[in-house]
Design an enzyme around this catalytic site. Structure first.
Site, PDB file in Angstrom:
ATOM      1  N   ARG B 123       0.944  -1.288  -0.361  1.00 46.55           N
ATOM      2  CA  ARG B 123       0.019  -0.131   0.025  1.00 46.55           C
ATOM      3  C   ARG B 123       0.551   1.488  -0.169  1.00 46.55           C
ATOM      4  NH1 ARG B 123      -2.810  -3.145   3.461  1.00 46.55           N
ATOM      5  NH2 ARG B 123      -4.738  -4.282   2.942  1.00 46.55           N
ATOM      6  N   LYS B 144       2.032  11.412 -10.914  1.00 45.05           N
ATOM      7  CA  LYS B 144       1.471  10.312 -11.792  1.00 45.05           C
ATOM      8  C   LYS B 144       2.389   9.007 -12.342  1.00 45.05           C
ATOM      9  CE  LYS B 144      -1.381  12.057 -15.345  1.00 45.05           C
ATOM     10  NZ  LYS B 144      -1.642  12.751 -16.480  1.00 45.05           N
ATOM     11  N   GLU B 186       8.611  17.934 -24.999  1.00 51.00           N
ATOM     12  CA  GLU B 186       8.248  18.170 -23.813  1.00 51.00           C
ATOM     13  C   GLU B 186       9.124  19.816 -23.177  1.00 51.00           C
ATOM     14  OE1 GLU B 186       5.182  17.772 -22.645  1.00 51.00           O
ATOM     15  OE2 GLU B 186       4.659  15.084 -23.640  1.00 51.00           O
ATOM     16  N   LYS B 228       6.889  22.516 -14.769  1.00 51.50           N
ATOM     17  CA  LYS B 228       5.761  21.561 -14.040  1.00 51.50           C
ATOM     18  C   LYS B 228       5.204  21.552 -12.707  1.00 51.50           C
ATOM     19  CE  LYS B 228       4.157  17.017 -15.090  1.00 51.50           C
ATOM     20  NZ  LYS B 228       4.236  15.923 -15.506  1.00 51.50           N
ATOM     21  N   GLU B 238      -5.142  16.606 -10.227  1.00 57.68           N
ATOM     22  CA  GLU B 238      -5.655  16.889 -11.695  1.00 57.68           C
ATOM     23  C   GLU B 238      -6.974  17.393 -12.284  1.00 57.68           C
ATOM     24  OE1 GLU B 238      -4.473  13.876 -14.786  1.00 57.68           O
ATOM     25  OE2 GLU B 238      -3.569  15.137 -16.074  1.00 57.68           O
ATOM     26  N   ARG B 242      -3.676  21.818 -14.028  1.00 57.72           N
ATOM     27  CA  ARG B 242      -2.937  20.901 -14.881  1.00 57.72           C
ATOM     28  C   ARG B 242      -3.454  20.416 -16.295  1.00 57.72           C
ATOM     29  NH1 ARG B 242      -0.144  16.437 -10.867  1.00 57.72           N
ATOM     30  NH2 ARG B 242       0.647  14.983 -12.085  1.00 57.72           N
ATOM     31  N   ASN B 246      -1.406  19.708 -21.243  1.00 58.64           N
ATOM     32  CA  ASN B 246      -1.270  18.230 -22.298  1.00 58.64           C
ATOM     33  C   ASN B 246      -2.087  19.678 -23.474  1.00 58.64           C
ATOM     34  OD1 ASN B 246      -2.140  16.251 -20.995  1.00 58.64           O
ATOM     35  ND2 ASN B 246      -4.435  17.003 -19.814  1.00 58.64           N
ATOM     36  N   HIS B 249      -1.161  17.699 -27.137  1.00 57.86           N
ATOM     37  CA  HIS B 249      -1.488  15.216 -26.171  1.00 57.86           C
ATOM     38  C   HIS B 249      -3.042  15.449 -26.885  1.00 57.86           C
ATOM     39  CE1 HIS B 249       1.968  17.018 -23.869  1.00 57.86           C
ATOM     40  NE2 HIS B 249       2.132  15.425 -23.191  1.00 57.86           N
ATOM     41  N   HIS B 253      -1.137  12.283 -28.578  1.00 54.98           N
ATOM     42  CA  HIS B 253      -2.131  11.169 -28.096  1.00 54.98           C
ATOM     43  C   HIS B 253      -2.631   9.827 -29.536  1.00 54.98           C
ATOM     44  CE1 HIS B 253      -1.533  11.701 -23.787  1.00 54.98           C
ATOM     45  NE2 HIS B 253      -0.781  11.061 -24.492  1.00 54.98           N
ATOM     46  N   HIS B 266       6.691   9.932 -29.052  1.00 51.03           N
ATOM     47  CA  HIS B 266       6.196  11.021 -27.804  1.00 51.03           C
ATOM     48  C   HIS B 266       6.363  11.974 -28.629  1.00 51.03           C
ATOM     49  CE1 HIS B 266       3.067  12.351 -25.042  1.00 51.03           C
ATOM     50  NE2 HIS B 266       3.797  12.346 -24.176  1.00 51.03           N
TER      51      HIS B 266
END
Lengths: 367, 367
Positions: B123, B144, B186, B228, B238, B242, B246, B249, B253, B266
């Protein structure tokens, strides 16, 4: 109907305990502002789903929710990464998004599995618990969710608090008798660690509880959840105090493990573990009455308090040492001080544990 | 060496960026009071481990740490539940406990995988990032972590902040050129969404960055991480702001998905996506200079800004609509306002997206 709040600041949530709650699921969802725009996933098992899934689905749909469900096999084997992936597939195919809710409709296995899905689907969505066993009153408070690794139980998980718990005592009426006793074992534990008055209430109401009297169950579950909620509130991520919830679990888990999770139900194993803890306390100088009162209380519920002779002492020790509760090679035990109060003991020796195993087998000298 | 703090209250952590840091891993571990009593698990991949694993192991052991390692195959396929389970097995067999630390030594894949192991082993245990790509400057800030489901990327994960990030720019020297460009994409994005001055610094230092000048990399990575960190600090889970991360993106994506994660890296895909966002902004009335400046900046890094003609428009649209970023059927786009500032737009129509795809293929009319 009783309401109890688990106080965790931003993550506080209510537990509703009473009759006929599943058929009002939709109303509770709306009241808690869970969005109707995103699908709800209900996770249940093959024993529970035929009895209660439709009731929940009907109620949610009547309140405007779109639902999908994932029904897994009953039993501990469903707490695996494979089944976890299956439930994730259902969530994705069902179109769940970040505002969705995952519901656990079932006992501890379903709660742990669905809870870990809720914790990790898209990095976390809402979670609602609908426990259908007495034992689940324990696991439904505290936010501990997990699946098993083939090498060890509950190794893969998270702390993820539910938005609410809907505890419908009607679902308990069809529980097998052995599950009833096993579940009540955790209820008794909550009295023993924290609340003398509640422990004695359990003793004096054993017959009503075993007969599944709804009023007694509602009271007992509320008090049991309340103890757990107080402990969890003061130690959300298990840094210290929360360890007292492990009364009976050190030896209990070992017994479960070497019995292959078949010989003992969880509540039975921890019942023996609580008897062992009481004996250890006596061995360390507490009055012998703590052992006698503890075992008499457990016996009123038909719960075991001795270790069967065929189990091997060193296998019990070995299983105990493999348990994840031991960090940095310290053996931590929770021992009773008196009924309603326990202490955390970190200097237990293996010889003391060997002695108590013999005592609980009726082989050693009781002090 | 530069130090940047990601400000998240209780969960704040430093990012150390500079030369020779891996060989000082043990000192940083001690400085951050990560216990030497519990084993450390280092997760890396088959490309990175031969180059840097021993350096990290030697340094940790010299400081008194016991280490175990898990080396996975390089590439996106390692972000699976199967590999996740393998790493968990290594953690259990290596004797990790609740006070242990999991280290990600590698790029974004290793970071995401090891991070989710750290988030869910017992956990949650400590996590340390040691990024070895430029692209990972993005994923190493924000907490993330995730693995992929076969039906969709990053569906199974958590928010789990590291205890620290050790960013050794020496490890970037052996990166393939295409990975360098992709990673810098990025970095440029961080300028475009938040910091005009930094965006122009990138433009003016493109040659130094592409030549992997250590000083330029240290400055650029610090500034990129800093943007960032500021965005993440104000929106850890998020909920709103945030989303500006993107930029590029939404279409990026989709291009990655229909190219089967092979045609575009990417950073290449989001470069095209950033060009598309700039064109969409112009289509909605912004000055045409925003498109010209954006694409000129990307072109200085040899990054693509057009959509290859052989890709099917409707497949791009379809992949975009399947992306998890769309909640409640709203198409959310991040559009530039000017260099260094963006806005979140939630009312984009499919016709506008169809138009921009044609424009980026050189088929439609540029406004």
């Amino acid at each position: 109907m009783r309401t109890l709040t688990v106080d965790l600041g931003d993550r506080s949530y209510p537990i509703y305990i009473g009759e006929g709650l599943l058929s009002k699921s939709g109303e509770y969802f709306l009241q808690h502002q869970l969005t109707t725009k995103s699908p709800v996933l209900i996770v249940s098992d093959e024993n529970i789903a035929p009895k209660y899934l439709q009731t929940v689905v009907d109620s949610l749909q009547a309140s405007g929710y779109q639902t999908v469900s994932s029904v897994v096999k009953a039993g501990e084997k469903s707490k695996s990464l494979d089944v976890f992936e299956e439930v994730m597939t259902a969530a994705i195919e069902g179109g769940l998004d970040r505002k969705s809710t995952v519901v656990a409709l079932g006992g501890g296995v379903v709660g742990d599995l669905a809870g870990f899905v809720a914790a990790s689907f898209m990095r976390g969505v809402h979670f609602v618990q609908m426990p259908t066993t007495i034992l689940a009153h324990d696991s439904s408070v505290g936010g501990k969710v997990a699946v098993n690794h083939r090498l060890a139980k509950n190794m893969i998980g998270a702390f993820h608090q539910p938005a609410m718990v809907l505890y419908d005592v009607d679902t308990l009426q069809s529980l097998p008798e052995r599950d009833v006793r096993s579940g009540l074992s955790e209820m008794i534990k909550h009295g023993l660690i924290w609340d003398e008055q509640f422990a004695y209430w359990c003793r004096d109401n054993a017959d009503r509880l075993l007969a599944l009297d709804r009023e007694a169950l509602t009271y007992g579950l509320t008090e049991g959840c309340s103890v757990k909620a107080k402990v969890v509130s003061s130690d959300e991520t298990e840094q210290g105090l929360r360890a007292i919830l492990n009364l009976g679990h050190t030896i209990g888990h070992a017994l479960e493990a070497i019995g292959g999770y078949g010989e003992f139900l969880h509540g039975e194993a921890i019942s023996i573990g609580m008897a062992a803890a009481a004996q250890l306390a006596v061995n360390r100088g507490r009055d012998r009455s703590i052992y006698e009162e503890t075992t008499a209380l457990l016996a009123k519920f038909g719960l075991p308090t001795t270790i069967p002779g065929h189990l091997n002492d060193e296998e019990i020790i070995s299983a105990m040492l493999h348990d994840k509760k031991f960090k940095e090679n310290q053996i931590v035990f929770i021992l009773p001080v008196r009924i309603g109060e326990v202490e955390i003991v970190s200097d237990m020796t293996l010889d003391e544990v060997r002695q108590v195993i013999k005592q609980l087998k009726g082989e050693g000298q009781h002090v």
